[in-house]
Design an enzyme around this catalytic site. Structure first.
Site, PDB file in Angstrom:
ATOM      1  N   CYS A  79       3.499  91.323 -67.779  1.00 38.71           N
ATOM      2  CA  CYS A  79       2.427  90.417 -67.872  1.00 38.71           C
ATOM      3  C   CYS A  79       1.160  90.498 -66.374  1.00 38.71           C
ATOM      4  O   CYS A  79       2.092  90.249 -64.985  1.00 38.71           O
ATOM      5  CB  CYS A  79       2.154  89.312 -68.152  1.00 38.71           C
ATOM      6  SG  CYS A  79       2.199  88.945 -69.418  1.00 38.71           S
ATOM      7  N   HIS A  80      -0.382  90.685 -65.742  1.00 36.02           N
ATOM      8  CA  HIS A  80      -0.621  90.891 -64.788  1.00 36.02           C
ATOM      9  C   HIS A  80      -0.693  89.028 -63.992  1.00 36.02           C
ATOM     10  O   HIS A  80      -0.111  88.198 -64.685  1.00 36.02           O
ATOM     11  CB  HIS A  80      -2.091  90.896 -64.554  1.00 36.02           C
ATOM     12  CG  HIS A  80      -2.460  92.001 -65.498  1.00 36.02           C
ATOM     13  ND1 HIS A  80      -2.393  92.928 -66.635  1.00 36.02           N
ATOM     14  CD2 HIS A  80      -2.368  93.277 -64.441  1.00 36.02           C
ATOM     15  CE1 HIS A  80      -2.119  94.383 -66.194  1.00 36.02           C
ATOM     16  NE2 HIS A  80      -2.566  94.888 -65.030  1.00 36.02           N
ATOM     17  N   MET A 114      -0.997  84.890 -73.465  1.00 34.97           N
ATOM     18  CA  MET A 114       0.250  84.884 -72.807  1.00 34.97           C
ATOM     19  C   MET A 114       0.361  83.488 -71.800  1.00 34.97           C
ATOM     20  O   MET A 114       1.317  82.583 -72.017  1.00 34.97           O
ATOM     21  CB  MET A 114       1.022  86.313 -71.864  1.00 34.97           C
ATOM     22  CG  MET A 114       0.838  87.015 -72.717  1.00 34.97           C
ATOM     23  SD  MET A 114       1.835  86.977 -74.139  1.00 34.97           S
ATOM     24  CE  MET A 114       3.203  86.362 -73.306  1.00 34.97           C
ATOM     25  N   GLU A 115      -0.212  83.001 -71.032  1.00 35.49           N
ATOM     26  CA  GLU A 115      -0.494  82.196 -69.908  1.00 35.49           C
ATOM     27  C   GLU A 115      -0.677  80.610 -71.460  1.00 35.49           C
ATOM     28  O   GLU A 115       0.232  80.012 -71.341  1.00 35.49           O
ATOM     29  CB  GLU A 115      -1.871  82.123 -69.221  1.00 35.49           C
ATOM     30  CG  GLU A 115      -1.047  83.100 -68.004  1.00 35.49           C
ATOM     31  CD  GLU A 115      -1.545  84.137 -68.400  1.00 35.49           C
ATOM     32  OE1 GLU A 115      -1.483  85.438 -67.738  1.00 35.49           O
ATOM     33  OE2 GLU A 115      -2.010  84.903 -69.182  1.00 35.49           O
ATOM     34  N   ASP A 129      14.352  68.449 -74.276  1.00 34.11           N
ATOM     35  CA  ASP A 129      14.638  68.570 -73.562  1.00 34.11           C
ATOM     36  C   ASP A 129      14.254  66.399 -73.139  1.00 34.11           C
ATOM     37  O   ASP A 129      15.095  66.257 -73.283  1.00 34.11           O
ATOM     38  CB  ASP A 129      14.350  69.107 -72.506  1.00 34.11           C
ATOM     39  CG  ASP A 129      15.399  68.748 -71.258  1.00 34.11           C
ATOM     40  OD1 ASP A 129      16.286  68.934 -71.641  1.00 34.11           O
ATOM     41  OD2 ASP A 129      14.592  68.255 -70.205  1.00 34.11           O
TER      42      ASP A 129
END
Length: 157
Positions: A79-80, A114-115, A129
């Site tokens: 990824c950039h 993707m971000e 969590d």
């Protein structure tokens, strides 16, 4: 019709896509993750104002998701590295699950799918969590792209 993979060169070696010749456009992507907690756990945390010993569950998840979205280029090898213009979250608490939607936007030569997916995923992992001490039956059900716009091809799920 042959499928071409964007991250392989002519010798089938991995590499970043060369976006140098592309035009910069405003690009936006929306992704979603769903965390199943079950009705009893949702009721428990709603009664507690979505707080526990670690702090605010939903706010912590938003902060973690935002931090992760900004670091996607460090996490996903090809990824950039991108400077996001915006990253926002919606947390839709339902009777048994939380639907997390992450929206990322920027003006650049490459997309932000993707971000958005990393942001939604890490927000879901953070909720897991922060809630795992109450139940081991938590499930991150899915992470998916909902939409993207501004590039070569738009997408709407």
């Amino acid at each position: 019709m042959a499928i071409e993979f964007s991250h392989l060169d002519a010798q089938n070696q991995p590499g970043m896509v060369d976006v140098g010749a592309k035009n910069s456009t405003t690009r936006e992507a929306k992704a979603q993750s769903i965390v199943y907690l079950g009705a009893k756990i949702i009721q428990h945390f709603e009664a507690a104002g979505w707080q526990n010993k670690k702090g605010s569950i939903l706010q912590t998840a938003i902060i973690a998701g935002t931090m992760a979205a900004k670091r996607t280029g460090d996490l996903i090898p090809l990824c950039h590295p991108l400077g996001l213009d915006a990253c926002s979250f919606e947390m839709d608490v339902q009777s048994e699950e939380i639907i997390i939607t992450c929206t990322c936007r920027l003006h650049a030569k490459t997309g932000v799918e993707m971000e958005a997916m990393v942001g939604a995923s890490v927000a879901a992992l953070t909720i897991y969590d922060m809630c795992k001490s109450v139940s081991k039956g938590l499930v991150i059900r899915e992470t998916k792209l909902l939409s993207k716009s501004g590039g070569k091809s738009d997408f709407q799920a």
